[in-house]
Design a protein around this motif. Structure first.
Motif, PDB file in Angstrom:
ATOM      1  N   ASN A 103      -4.912  27.603   9.101  1.00  0.00           N
ATOM      2  CA  ASN A 103      -5.434  28.911   8.863  1.00  0.00           C
ATOM      3  C   ASN A 103      -6.059  29.408   9.922  1.00  0.00           C
ATOM      4  N   MET A 104      -7.057  28.736  10.392  1.00  0.00           N
ATOM      5  CA  MET A 104      -7.883  29.433  11.516  1.00  0.00           C
ATOM      6  C   MET A 104      -7.069  29.403  12.779  1.00  0.00           C
ATOM      7  N   THR A 105      -6.456  28.634  13.228  1.00  0.00           N
ATOM      8  CA  THR A 105      -5.802  28.667  14.433  1.00  0.00           C
ATOM      9  C   THR A 105      -4.402  29.526  14.422  1.00  0.00           C
ATOM     10  N   SER A 106      -4.124  29.922  13.264  1.00  0.00           N
ATOM     11  CA  SER A 106      -3.040  30.933  13.357  1.00  0.00           C
ATOM     12  C   SER A 106      -3.655  32.404  13.644  1.00  0.00           C
ATOM     13  N   ASN A 107      -4.908  32.415  13.509  1.00  0.00           N
ATOM     14  CA  ASN A 107      -5.586  33.495  14.178  1.00  0.00           C
ATOM     15  C   ASN A 107      -6.184  33.591  15.545  1.00  0.00           C
ATOM     16  N   PHE A 108      -5.829  32.518  16.076  1.00  0.00           N
ATOM     17  CA  PHE A 108      -6.475  32.210  17.514  1.00  0.00           C
ATOM     18  C   PHE A 108      -5.429  32.561  18.350  1.00  0.00           C
ATOM     19  N   ALA A 109      -5.454  33.781  18.993  1.00  0.00           N
ATOM     20  CA  ALA A 109      -4.353  34.341  19.960  1.00  0.00           C
ATOM     21  C   ALA A 109      -5.133  35.392  20.813  1.00  0.00           C
ATOM     22  N   GLY A 110      -4.415  35.842  21.594  1.00  0.00           N
ATOM     23  CA  GLY A 110      -4.749  36.974  22.606  1.00  0.00           C
ATOM     24  C   GLY A 110      -5.568  36.296  23.762  1.00  0.00           C
ATOM     25  N   VAL A 111      -6.736  37.034  24.238  1.00  0.00           N
ATOM     26  CA  VAL A 111      -7.411  36.273  25.289  1.00  0.00           C
ATOM     27  C   VAL A 111      -7.834  34.907  25.113  1.00  0.00           C
ATOM     28  N   PRO A 112      -8.593  34.690  23.825  1.00  0.00           N
ATOM     29  CA  PRO A 112      -9.056  33.344  23.921  1.00  0.00           C
ATOM     30  C   PRO A 112      -8.000  32.239  24.179  1.00  0.00           C
ATOM     31  N   LEU A 113      -6.823  32.344  23.510  1.00  0.00           N
ATOM     32  CA  LEU A 113      -5.752  31.587  23.690  1.00  0.00           C
ATOM     33  C   LEU A 113      -5.245  31.119  25.081  1.00  0.00           C
TER      34      LEU A 113
END
Length: 280
Positions: A103-113
């Motif tokens: 659930n947490m990593t599904s929102n880990f995108a964009g610049v941080p990823l």
């Protein structure tokens, strides 16, 4: 009778804010894009679409978007199926932890990823250097199509797990036991029972993953600074670019993107109906 009418009226009243929100933020922008896609310097018509399909550059953007989205969705759903099925068999504490992590990593995108992948798999990334020293790879380009497929697959997996994990509730344990009593092995069980039952969930998840990849912008832009040719990058460049500013052409590309997703959805619905007929 009056109470039923009153409840229906109240339900319609509470639905009004959602309807207004949907019209303002969904229908209106889509209508604006569709109208402006038909506007060109020569007047109303399909000149923008002709320009897109006559240009090798824009055809390449469409091809790259489809290839990256398709393969990342395929790899993502395969890993998500194995992961979701495995989670059903492990301890509940580990299962809860993995679900929370997904659930947490599904929102880990964009610049941080993008930054995390540059550190790990960039030209001088930690993992890239280790694999080179071990002789497993000779060279790896994270900023290529292959690298983007790996990157997209990463953020497809958690979403696939979250969507597919509840779908395994449809498989009853007594079905497996009955199949084993009748002499069926594991492959026969999954071929004739498991996969037909799971087909609607698998197709629906695949379509969502495909849409998720087709519309991805922030991650690929942060990784390649807009230098890789995919549809979202081209649309953004035409809307906010200093050199190639052309909102009407961007609208045409957006309509093509919506059309691709509509086609995928239609095929999905057709496959669903076919799977229901086969199941019957």
């Amino acid at each position: 009778m009056n109470s039923i009418k009153r409840s229906k009226w109240l339900a319609s009243l509470f639905l009004l804010p959602f309807a207004l929100f949907f019209i303002i933020f969904q229908i209106a922008p889509l209508a604006w894009v569709a109208i402006h896609s038909l506007q060109a310097e020569s007047g109303w018509g399909l000149a923008n679409f002709s320009k897109v399909f006559e240009s090798r550059f824009y055809r390449q953007a469409i091809q790259h978007s489809l290839e990256i989205s398709f393969w990342s969705s395929v790899f993502g759903i395969l890993i998500a199926v194995l992961g979701s099925y495995s989670l059903r068999k492990v301890d509940s504490r580990l299962r809860d932890f993995v679900n929370a992590f997904a659930n947490m990593t599904s929102n880990f995108a964009g610049v941080p990823l993008a930054f995390a992948f540059i550190i790990l798999l960039g030209f001088n990334g930690a993992l890239t250097m280790l694999l080179k020293q071990a002789g497993i790879i000779e060279d790896f380009n994270l900023y290529s199509k292959t690298g983007l497929i790996i990157l997209y697959t990463y953020f497809q997996i958690p979403l696939g797990v979250l969507l597919l994990y509840p779908a395994f509730d449809a498989l009853r344990e007594d079905w497996r036991e009955s199949a084993e009593l009748l002499g069926a092995n594991a492959w026969q069980y999954w071929l004739h029972i498991g996969l037909p039952v799971m087909t609607p969930a698998l197709l629906g998840t695949f379509v969502i993953l495909l849409a998720n990849a087709l519309g991805a912008y922030a991650t690929v832009y942060a990784l390649t600074t807009g230098n890789f040719n995919v549809l979202p990058i081209r649309i953004a460049a035409l809307v906010a670019g200093d050199i190639s500013l052309d909102p009407n052409l961007a609208s045409a590309l957006a309509v093509i993107l919506v059309g691709l997703m509509t086609l995928v959805t239609v095929i999905h619905q057709w496959l669903l109906k076919r799977s229901y007929h086969v199941a019957r």
